[in-house]
Scaffold this active site. Structure first.
Site, mmCIF file in Angstrom:
data_model
loop_
_atom_site.group_PDB
_atom_site.id
_atom_site.type_symbol
_atom_site.label_atom_id
_atom_site.label_comp_id
_atom_site.label_asym_id
_atom_site.label_seq_id
_atom_site.Cartn_x
_atom_site.Cartn_y
_atom_site.Cartn_z
ATOM 1 N N CYS A 43 -10.270 28.070 6.389
ATOM 2 C CA CYS A 43 -10.903 27.846 7.694
ATOM 3 C C CYS A 43 -10.024 28.382 8.801
ATOM 4 O O CYS A 43 -10.499 28.823 9.842
ATOM 5 C CB CYS A 43 -11.150 26.359 7.892
ATOM 6 S SG CYS A 43 -9.644 25.399 7.721
ATOM 7 N N ASP A 44 -8.671 28.370 8.574
ATOM 8 C CA ASP A 44 -7.748 28.844 9.613
ATOM 9 C C ASP A 44 -7.359 30.309 9.406
ATOM 10 O O ASP A 44 -6.389 30.793 9.983
ATOM 11 C CB ASP A 44 -6.505 27.942 9.673
ATOM 12 C CG ASP A 44 -5.791 27.815 8.329
ATOM 13 O OD1 ASP A 44 -6.256 28.433 7.349
ATOM 14 O OD2 ASP A 44 -4.773 27.100 8.252
ATOM 15 N N GLY A 53 -16.212 25.184 10.041
ATOM 16 C CA GLY A 53 -15.792 26.583 9.916
ATOM 17 C C GLY A 53 -15.069 27.110 11.145
ATOM 18 O O GLY A 53 -15.059 26.491 12.205
ATOM 19 N N HIS A 75 -3.081 25.055 8.946
ATOM 20 C CA HIS A 75 -3.508 23.645 9.045
ATOM 21 C C HIS A 75 -2.680 22.749 8.162
ATOM 22 O O HIS A 75 -2.226 23.160 7.107
ATOM 23 C CB HIS A 75 -4.958 23.518 8.538
ATOM 24 C CG HIS A 75 -5.959 23.743 9.597
ATOM 25 N ND1 HIS A 75 -7.286 23.452 9.431
ATOM 26 C CD2 HIS A 75 -5.838 24.239 10.845
ATOM 27 C CE1 HIS A 75 -7.927 23.758 10.524
ATOM 28 N NE2 HIS A 75 -7.087 24.251 11.396
ATOM 29 N N GLY A 76 -2.561 21.511 8.577
ATOM 30 C CA GLY A 76 -2.028 20.500 7.670
ATOM 31 C C GLY A 76 -0.532 20.595 7.473
ATOM 32 O O GLY A 76 -0.006 20.113 6.479
ATOM 33 N N ARG A 95 -6.241 -2.398 15.419
ATOM 34 C CA ARG A 95 -7.026 -1.413 14.666
ATOM 35 C C ARG A 95 -7.382 -2.024 13.318
ATOM 36 O O ARG A 95 -6.526 -2.525 12.602
ATOM 37 C CB ARG A 95 -6.246 -0.125 14.494
ATOM 38 C CG ARG A 95 -5.811 0.494 15.812
ATOM 39 C CD ARG A 95 -5.628 1.981 15.700
ATOM 40 N NE ARG A 95 -6.897 2.668 15.621
ATOM 41 C CZ ARG A 95 -7.513 3.250 16.658
ATOM 42 N NH1 ARG A 95 -6.963 3.230 17.845
ATOM 43 N NH2 ARG A 95 -8.669 3.856 16.493
ATOM 44 N N ARG A 134 0.853 -1.207 0.000
ATOM 45 C CA ARG A 134 0.000 0.000 0.000
ATOM 46 C C ARG A 134 0.884 1.251 0.000
ATOM 47 O O ARG A 134 0.629 2.211 -0.717
ATOM 48 C CB ARG A 134 -0.914 -0.005 1.238
ATOM 49 C CG ARG A 134 -2.184 -0.811 1.035
ATOM 50 C CD ARG A 134 -3.019 -0.811 2.298
ATOM 51 N NE ARG A 134 -2.983 -2.139 2.918
ATOM 52 C CZ ARG A 134 -3.140 -2.380 4.212
ATOM 53 N NH1 ARG A 134 -3.357 -1.389 5.057
ATOM 54 N NH2 ARG A 134 -3.097 -3.601 4.670
ATOM 55 N N GLY A 169 -23.831 18.843 -3.831
ATOM 56 C CA GLY A 169 -23.995 18.240 -2.506
ATOM 57 C C GLY A 169 -25.447 18.301 -2.058
ATOM 58 O O GLY A 169 -25.956 17.379 -1.413
ATOM 59 N N ASN A 191 -12.202 25.393 -0.994
ATOM 60 C CA ASN A 191 -10.996 26.217 -0.794
ATOM 61 C C ASN A 191 -9.697 25.421 -0.921
ATOM 62 O O ASN A 191 -8.681 25.956 -1.326
ATOM 63 C CB ASN A 191 -11.066 27.008 0.523
ATOM 64 C CG ASN A 191 -11.183 26.128 1.736
ATOM 65 O OD1 ASN A 191 -11.667 25.009 1.657
ATOM 66 N ND2 ASN A 191 -10.741 26.625 2.872
ATOM 67 N N PRO A 215 -15.889 15.542 -4.323
ATOM 68 C CA PRO A 215 -15.211 16.843 -4.270
ATOM 69 C C PRO A 215 -16.212 17.991 -4.446
ATOM 70 O O PRO A 215 -17.357 17.752 -4.834
ATOM 71 C CB PRO A 215 -14.234 16.771 -5.455
ATOM 72 C CG PRO A 215 -14.863 15.820 -6.411
ATOM 73 C CD PRO A 215 -15.701 14.865 -5.623
ATOM 74 N N GLU A 257 -14.753 18.509 10.037
ATOM 75 C CA GLU A 257 -13.817 19.645 10.053
ATOM 76 C C GLU A 257 -14.588 20.830 9.519
ATOM 77 O O GLU A 257 -14.848 20.919 8.317
ATOM 78 C CB GLU A 257 -12.611 19.353 9.138
ATOM 79 C CG GLU A 257 -11.712 18.244 9.601
ATOM 80 C CD GLU A 257 -10.869 18.641 10.808
ATOM 81 O OE1 GLU A 257 -10.710 19.846 11.076
ATOM 82 O OE2 GLU A 257 -10.411 17.725 11.499
HETATM 83 P P1 NAP Z 1 -19.812 23.662 2.040
HETATM 84 O O1 NAP Z 1 -20.741 24.526 1.302
HETATM 85 O O2 NAP Z 1 -20.212 23.196 3.372
HETATM 86 O O3 NAP Z 1 -19.469 22.425 1.076
HETATM 87 C C1 NAP Z 1 -18.514 21.454 1.442
HETATM 88 C C2 NAP Z 1 -18.798 20.176 0.685
HETATM 89 O O4 NAP Z 1 -20.030 19.641 1.142
HETATM 90 C C3 NAP Z 1 -18.944 20.353 -0.820
HETATM 91 O O5 NAP Z 1 -18.386 19.243 -1.477
HETATM 92 C C4 NAP Z 1 -20.445 20.383 -0.983
HETATM 93 O O6 NAP Z 1 -20.878 20.042 -2.280
HETATM 94 C C5 NAP Z 1 -20.859 19.343 0.024
HETATM 95 N N1 NAP Z 1 -22.272 19.374 0.438
HETATM 96 C C6 NAP Z 1 -23.146 20.394 0.384
HETATM 97 N N2 NAP Z 1 -24.354 19.988 0.867
HETATM 98 C C7 NAP Z 1 -24.215 18.697 1.225
HETATM 99 C C8 NAP Z 1 -25.093 17.713 1.783
HETATM 100 N N3 NAP Z 1 -26.364 17.967 2.072
HETATM 101 N N4 NAP Z 1 -24.607 16.491 2.022
HETATM 102 C C9 NAP Z 1 -23.321 16.180 1.746
HETATM 103 N N5 NAP Z 1 -22.451 17.062 1.206
HETATM 104 C C10 NAP Z 1 -22.895 18.306 0.962
HETATM 105 O O7 NAP Z 1 -18.397 24.388 2.247
HETATM 106 P P2 NAP Z 1 -17.536 25.192 1.178
HETATM 107 O O8 NAP Z 1 -18.172 26.520 0.946
HETATM 108 O O9 NAP Z 1 -17.213 24.336 0.017
HETATM 109 O O10 NAP Z 1 -16.165 25.369 1.986
HETATM 110 C C11 NAP Z 1 -15.941 26.389 2.879
HETATM 111 C C12 NAP Z 1 -16.195 25.941 4.308
HETATM 112 O O11 NAP Z 1 -15.346 24.833 4.635
HETATM 113 C C13 NAP Z 1 -15.842 27.018 5.311
HETATM 114 O O12 NAP Z 1 -16.815 27.063 6.318
HETATM 115 C C14 NAP Z 1 -14.502 26.553 5.864
HETATM 116 O O13 NAP Z 1 -14.202 27.062 7.149
HETATM 117 C C15 NAP Z 1 -14.682 25.071 5.868
HETATM 118 N N6 NAP Z 1 -13.378 24.400 5.899
HETATM 119 C C16 NAP Z 1 -12.979 23.814 7.073
HETATM 120 C C17 NAP Z 1 -11.715 23.220 7.166
HETATM 121 C C18 NAP Z 1 -11.232 22.605 8.460
HETATM 122 O O14 NAP Z 1 -10.190 21.959 8.449
HETATM 123 N N7 NAP Z 1 -11.938 22.764 9.568
HETATM 124 C C19 NAP Z 1 -10.882 23.191 6.050
HETATM 125 C C20 NAP Z 1 -11.320 23.789 4.865
HETATM 126 C C21 NAP Z 1 -12.581 24.388 4.800
HETATM 127 P P3 NAP Z 1 -21.128 21.176 -3.383
HETATM 128 O O15 NAP Z 1 -19.813 21.816 -3.610
HETATM 129 O O16 NAP Z 1 -21.640 20.405 -4.513
HETATM 130 O O17 NAP Z 1 -22.134 22.129 -2.793
#
Ligand code: NAP
Length: 507
Positions: free
Chosen positions: A301-302, A269, A456-457, A158, A82, A227, A171, A195, A267
Site C-alpha cells: 500500500c505504501d 489503498g 508502514h509499521g 478507556r 496479558r 471475503g 500482501n 485472513p 486502512e
Molecule cells: P482486498 O481484496 O480488499 O481484500 C482484503 C481482505 O478483505 C481479504 O481478507 C478479503 O478476503 C476480504 N474481503 C473481501 N471482500 C470482503 C467483504 N465483502 N467483506 C469483508 N471482507 C472482505 O485487498 P487485497 O487485494 O487482499 O490487498 C491489497 C489491498 O490492500 C491494496 O489496495 C492495498 O493498498 C491495501 N493495503 C492497505 C494497507 C494500509 O495500511 N493502508 C496495508 C496493506 C494493504 P479474501 O481474501 O477472501 O477475498
C-alpha cells in the site's frame, strides 16, 4: 518445479492430512474442519499446494457468540499477565520462525528477504506493543472549572470495545493480522481474524502458537473463507463491536456501507507520489524509489507508484534508476534465497499490471526495462514519460513498475501529487530543509517521508490514510487507542460536603 507444503508435528492439528493439507478454522480454542474449502495455488509455480477451509455462517455465528461470552476471561486478566502472554507467544514465534517463513514464501511468492522481513517485523512489533500498552491510562478532569460541576470531578478511562473483527490483505497476511490481534488482546477485547484467502497459512501457523501458549478459549479465533461469501455476514453482524479492516479501497467502501453503527477502522489503498526536486541527492533518491517500487514486487500500500521528477534532473535520475534496478535479483524465490523479487500473487494480477503498462505505452510512455511477464512473474520494469492521464498514473499499480512522470517544478509536482483520490503515503527528496518543510506541509497524505521511501509499521510511528485511503490510524499506541472506547465516570462529591460552591457574582 513441484513444491510440496510440509509442516512439522507442532502444527499437525491445524489441518487434515490428505493429498493436500486441508486447513481448519479456529473456534473456541479448537481447530475444526469446514464442509467446503478452496484451493490455494502457489504463485511460485502455479500449482495447488493446499486447501483452505471456507467457514459456514453457522460456524461464524458460533465464533461470534463464543467471543462475546469469553471476553471477560481476558478482561479479568491483569494487564501485566496479558503482556506476559504476548511475550510468550513472541518467543514461541521466534522458535518456529524459519518454518513459518518457508510456508509464507511458498503460498505468497515472497522472496526470503521479504518473508523473513515480515516475520521479524511482527516479532519486533509485539515487543514494542508491550511497551506502548502501558500508556493506556486515562485522565482526571476537575469539575470546579465550570459552575454546574463545582462539586463533581470526572475520570475518563478507556474500556475494551468488546469483540473486534480484524480483516487482513494478502500482501502482509501475517504482519497485518498480528497488528490487529495483539493490540486488541492487550486492550482486553476478544478478537476474530479473517485472513486473506490467497495466503493465510503462515498466519494459521502463528495462530496455533497463540492457542498452544494458552490464550483463553474464544478470545482469539480465526475464520477463513472467501471475503465475498462470508465477509458481509461478519461485518454486519450485531455481535461484532468493531471492524478493523486493511485492504482495497473498493472493499473498504463496501464494508463501511454495511457495517451499521459499529466502529470501523479502514486502512485502504494508496498511490504514493515521490517528488524528486533538483537539489536532491539523485543517487539516494533513485535507490529509494527503486526500492519503494520493487520491494515485494510493488505489492504494498505504501509502494512508490508515481515518481514526479523535475525536468532539470530527469536524465540523471533515470540513469541512476537503471543502475539500481540490478539490485533486485528476479526469479523463483523458493529455488534461490538470493532472489529479491519473486512473482506477484497470481497470474491474473500479472495480467492486470500488464494491461496498465500497455495503456501507458499507448498514451506515449516508454518502457526502459522489463515490461514482460510469464505466468505470475512480472519483470522489474521502468516506465518513463508516463502521461498524467494514464491508468497507471492514477490507479493503484500493485506491481513492480518504476513509474516516472515528468513535472516542471516544485509547484507542478505538488499539484500532480495532490490530484489523486488517494492520500496514504508520499515522499520528498531534497537537500534543502526549508523546501522540504514547505512541500511536506502541502502534500495531502497521511504520511510523508523525507529522503527515503515510505515504510508502514516501523517503530512507534503511526500510519493511516486520508481521502479514499482510509479512516483512523494504526501504529501500536494508536491501534490500542482505536480498539478502546472512552468512558467518562463522573463523581458527585456534594453528599460528602466536598467541593466548592460559588455563591458570589463576577464584579
Ligand atoms: P482486498 O481484496 O480488499 O481484500 C482484503 C481482505 O478483505 C481479504 O481478507 C478479503 O478476503 C476480504 N474481503 C473481501 N471482500 C470482503 C467483504 N465483502 N467483506 C469483508 N471482507 C472482505 O485487498 P487485497 O487485494 O487482499 O490487498 C491489497 C489491498 O490492500 C491494496 O489496495 C492495498 O493498498 C491495501 N493495503 C492497505 C494497507 C494500509 O495500511 N493502508 C496495508 C496493506 C494493504 P479474501 O481474501 O477472501 O477475498
Amino acid at each position: 518445479m513441484g513444491y510440496k507444503l510440509e509442516l512439522s508435528e507442532f502444527f499437525s492439528e491445524i489441518y487434515e492430512k490428505g493429498e493436500f493439507p486441508k486447513f481448519k478454522v479456529l473456534i473456541n480454542g479448537k481447530w475444526v474442519s469446514t464442509k467446503d474449502s478452496v484451493d490455494l495455488i502457489s504463485p511460485v509455480n502455479g500449482e495447488k499446494i493446499a486447501e483452505i477451509g471456507s467457514v459456514s455462517k453457522e460456524q461464524a455465528q458460533e465464533a461470534i457468540d463464543v467471543a462475546r461470552k469469553s471476553q471477560n476471561s481476558i478482561r479479568d486478566m491483569a494487564g501485566i499477565d496479558r503482556i506476559e502472554m504476548i511475550n510468550k507467544i513472541r518467543e514461541e514465534i521466534s522458535v518456529h520462525k524459519e518454518e513459518i517463513i518457508k510456508a509464507l514464501m511458498l503460498e505468497s511468492g515472497k522472496a526470503y528477504s521479504s518473508a523473513s522481513g515480515e516475520i521479524n517485523a511482527l516479532i519486533e512489533r509485539m515487543r514494542l506493543s508491550m511497551e506502548d500498552f502501558r500508556k493506556i491510562m486515562g485522565e482526571y478532569l476537575p469539575g470546579d472549572w465550570a459552575s454546574d460541576t463545582t462539586q463533581k470531578f470526572a475520570l475518563v478511562i478507556r474500556e475494551p470495545m468488546g469483540v473486534v473483527l480484524g480483516i487482513s490483505p494478502f500482501n502482509y497476511p501475517v504482519f497485518t493480522s498480528i497488528s490487529k490481534a495483539v493490540p486488541a488482546l492487550l486492550a482486553a477485547n476478544s478478537v476474530i481474524i479473517k485472513p486473506p484467502s490467497a495466503d493465510p497459512i503462515a498466519f494459521l501457523m502463528v495462530s496455533e502458537i497463540f492457542r498452544k501458549v494458552g490464550v483463553p478459549n474464544g478470545v482469539f479465533q480465526v475464520l477463513t473463507g472467501a471475503g465475498s461469501e462470508i465477509g458481509d455476514f461478519l461485518v454486519s453482524n450485531p455481535g461484532i463491536n468493531m471492524v478493523s479492516f486493511t485492504g482495497s479501497t473498493a472493499v473498504g467502501k463496501h464494508i463501511s456501507s454495511i457495517a451499521g453503527l459499529k466502529k470501523v477502522h479502514l486502512e485502504l489503498g494508496g498511490k504514493a507520489p515521490a517528488i524528486i526536486l533538483e537539489d536532491a541527492d539523485i543517487d539516494l533518491a533513485a535507490r529509494e524509489c527503486v526500492k519503494g517500487s520493487l520491494e515485494l514486487a510493488g505489492q504494498r500500500c505504501d509502494a512508490v507508484s508515481r515518481i514526479l521528477v523535475v525536468e532539470k534532473v530527469k536524465d540523471a535520475f533515470i540513469d541512476a534508476v537503471k543502475r539500481h534496478l540490478s539490485d533486485y535479483k528476479f526469479g523463483d524465490p523458493v529455488a534461490d534465497k538470493e532472489v529479491k523479487m519473486g512473482p506477484v500473487i497470481s497470474e491474473s494480477a500479472a495480467k492486470r499490471i500488464d494491461d496498465m503498462v500497455r495503456d501507458a505505452v499507448k498514451r506515449g510512455a516508454k518502457i526502459l526495462a522489463g515490461g514482460k511477464f510469464n505466468k505470475a512473474y512480472y519483470e522489474p520494469t521502468i516506465l518513463a514519460d508516463v502521461p498524467r492521464d494514464a491508468i497507471i498514473a492514477r490507479e493503484e499499480t500493485f506491481g513492480p513498475v518504476v513509474t516516472i512522470i515528468n513535472v516542471k517544478d516544485e509547484n507542478d509536482a505538488i499539484n500532480v501529487a495532490n490530484d489523486s483520490e488517494y492520500g496514504l503515503d508520499s515522499a520528498v527528496f531534497t537537500n534543502n530543509f526549508y523546501r522540504a518543510w514547505s512541500v511536506m506541509k502541502r502534500i495531502q497524505a497521511g504520511n510523508v517521508t523525507l529522503n527515503a521511501a515510505p515504510s508502514h509499521g516501523t517503530a512507534f510511528f503511526p500510519f493511516g490514510g486520508i481521502k479514499s485511503s482510509g479512516e483512523g490510524k494504526e501504529g501500536i499506541a494508536y491501534s490500542i487507542e482505536e480498539m478502546t472506547a472512552v468512558k467518562t465516570m463522573i463523581f458527585n462529591l456534594s453528599p460528602g460536603g466536598l467541593g466548592k460552591v460559588y455563591t458570589g457574582k463576577f464584579k
